[in-house]
Design an enzyme around this catalytic site. Structure first.
Site, PDB file in Angstrom:
ATOM      1  N   LYS A   1      -7.350   1.537  -2.835  1.00  0.00           N
ATOM      2  CA  LYS A   1      -6.984   1.162  -1.464  1.00  0.00           C
ATOM      3  C   LYS A   1      -7.129   2.355  -0.522  1.00  0.00           C
ATOM      4  O   LYS A   1      -7.534   2.195   0.639  1.00  0.00           O
ATOM      5  CB  LYS A   1      -5.541   0.628  -1.440  1.00  0.00           C
ATOM      6  CG  LYS A   1      -5.039   0.209  -0.049  1.00  0.00           C
ATOM      7  CD  LYS A   1      -5.746  -1.030   0.488  1.00  0.00           C
ATOM      8  CE  LYS A   1      -5.335  -1.372   1.913  1.00  0.00           C
ATOM      9  NZ  LYS A   1      -4.071  -2.090   2.040  1.00  0.00           N
TER      10      LYS A   1
ATOM     11  N   THR B   1       0.882  -1.174   0.000  1.00  0.00           N
ATOM     12  CA  THR B   1       0.000   0.000   0.000  1.00  0.00           C
ATOM     13  C   THR B   1       0.907   1.208   0.000  1.00  0.00           C
ATOM     14  O   THR B   1       1.663   1.438   0.952  1.00  0.00           O
ATOM     15  CB  THR B   1      -0.919  -0.001   1.222  1.00  0.00           C
ATOM     16  OG1 THR B   1      -1.787  -1.131   1.131  1.00  0.00           O
ATOM     17  CG2 THR B   1      -1.760   1.260   1.279  1.00  0.00           C
TER      18      THR B   1
ATOM     19  N   LYS C   1       0.422   5.682   8.148  1.00  0.00           N
ATOM     20  CA  LYS C   1       1.103   5.850   6.860  1.00  0.00           C
ATOM     21  C   LYS C   1       0.074   5.952   5.727  1.00  0.00           C
ATOM     22  O   LYS C   1       0.123   6.850   4.883  1.00  0.00           O
ATOM     23  CB  LYS C   1       2.028   4.646   6.629  1.00  0.00           C
ATOM     24  CG  LYS C   1       2.787   4.655   5.328  1.00  0.00           C
ATOM     25  CD  LYS C   1       2.484   3.557   4.319  1.00  0.00           C
ATOM     26  CE  LYS C   1       2.219   2.170   4.753  1.00  0.00           C
ATOM     27  NZ  LYS C   1       1.931   1.212   3.685  1.00  0.00           N
TER      28      LYS C   1
END
Lengths: 293, 293
Positions: B174, B99, B242
């Site tokens: 995502k 990701t 993150k």
């Protein structure tokens, strides 16, 4: 345990009308009152007794259910010389199914108890379809004895009535419900806003993100409506704003710091200010689309 | 369509190790590299070839999957003289399942294309269990030809691989997933905080609010863990932070105003500052409990 034969029903909007209909169909004698009489007509045609005021309805009933608009409406129906508490017989169970203030529920409970009248707060979730199909979830606060007496009545209107605690606990549970909805709905709308800004097809994105750990009832049910341009009220934005404000007031009184709830209140207030209060909650997407967030 | 015989796998953490294992079990020749060699040992024992660097792994492979930690790690693996782009054969498909930043995915795609190498971004959802059971959702960005070639490989690791668009579209999808999670999780945590403050039993509240329109995967799966005091990482809070920062950077670049995402970033940054980055995302509840929100 006394038998409940006659039920009073006050507030015959989309929700109340369907709920009252189930009770009539189950064989209860039903007394009805509503501010706008026309909304009672279908029930009267089916055998309900029209009563011209809460005060005149109250003495006939073993249990009375109210589902009206705002806390101020609840106050008016319960308190004062013309209210339910002053006019119901001792032992009559009062059930407020309005989504309303927990502290008001506690006040009603105390004032009613002083007259030997048990009171329950019993807000519902499941929307108009849940009311129609008698699959509502009923979140109850009050005393266990009254809950157990009322339970067969609840079971005619919903599939899951749970006593969550003392007076106000039903309202508090409903507030927790609305807070979770606020998070899921805003998450769904921001995910869709992001996807659209990134040039993705939000419907296709939903195929990837809907079934997994990002999934929610709001994401899977509201996003398709938004994308179809369907902003009709399943649940009115103005009523959701009312609920968010009740929750926020209660949270502040309990010294609970809930920044997501604050954000939701700000955005739904903005929606209302933009004249979108009569749309469904999913119309919050329009606020994002218009850059007014 | 060329046949894929040899697959390279770089990044053998909990996710990568399980994913690579499925490919080995499916009969692919597997070349593996990981910064910490010990994490590759189970795969080498099962027949995988250990390669001492990405540069030495690259030339052997028809398709290479990377799933590493942060965008900086992705950059290091793909770019430079020792990177995959410089060392893979033309035609080798590069698949980044980390990701990571959508704009980095686009840069990789462009640099690889200049050498005749197709690149896909293909982040996953479904967590460690999804990796273990080969039920991951795989969100893919890139060119359709490369996607179709890679699809049989994806289908060994997940149950739903969808091409969402061009380079970066997998990462953007995502991000939409993470934004929805943020809303659902914060809504679940604030609902629980509210319920606890109101003196309710949050487990009982969950019975009322979990199945209906307030329901979400996060509410129904994370709240029980929180209430059990189980803050072990299903998904690390630091990794979620993150992701939220990647999403926020991308949203700002696209001029999308997403206040819920901003709030989530602020709260998870606070969690990290309080030393809770190595706990699971559900440990955000501890921040609320401690009044540090």
């Amino acid at each position: 345990m006394p038998t409940i034969n006659t039920i009073g029903f006050i507030g015959l909007g989309v929700m109340g009308n369907a709920m009252a209909g189930h009770l009539l169909a189950a064989g209860y004698r039903l007394c009805v009152y509503n501010r706008t009489r026309e909304k009672a007509q279908n029930l009267v045609d089916a055998g309900a007794f029209w009563c011209p005021s809460p005060a005149e309805l109250a003495p006939h009933c073993d249990l009375i259910i109210t589902i009206v608009g705002y806390p101020a409406d609840v106050e008016q129906v319960y308190f004062g010389d013309a209210g339910l508490i002053a006019n119901a017989r001792p032992g009559t169970i009062l059930v407020d199914a309005t989504t309303s203030r927990p502290d008001l529920a506690a006040r009603i409970h105390a004032a009613a108890a002083a007259r030997g009248i048990p009171a329950l707060d019993a807000p519902v979730s499941g929307g108009d379809l849940g009311a129609k199909n008698a699959t509502l979830t009923i979140m109850v606060g009050g005393d266990e004895a009254a809950f157990l007496e009322a339970k067969p009545v609840f079971d005619r209107m919903g599939k899951m009535a749970i006593l969550q605690g003392g007076p106000g606990a039903g309202q508090h549970t409903k507030m927790a419900n609305q807070i979770s909805i606020a998070g899921c709905l805003m998450g769904a709308i921001e995910a869709t806003t992001y996807a659209a800004a990134a040039g993705l097809d939000p419907r296709k994105v939903l195929l990837s993100i809907g079934p997994g750990s990002a999934g929610s009832w709001q994401l899977n049910n509201m996003v398709p409506r938004m994308l179809d341009g369907n902003f009709a009220p399943g649940f009115y934005a103005k009523h959701f704003l009312k609920d968010l404000r009740i929750a926020l007031d209660a949270a502040r009184a309990m010294k609970a710091n809930l920044p997501l709830l604050e954000l939701a209140e700000r955005l739904f207030a903005k929606m209302s200010a933009e004249g979108m209060g009569d749309l469904g909650t999913q119309a919050l997407y329009k606020l994002y689309e218009s850059g007014l967030v």
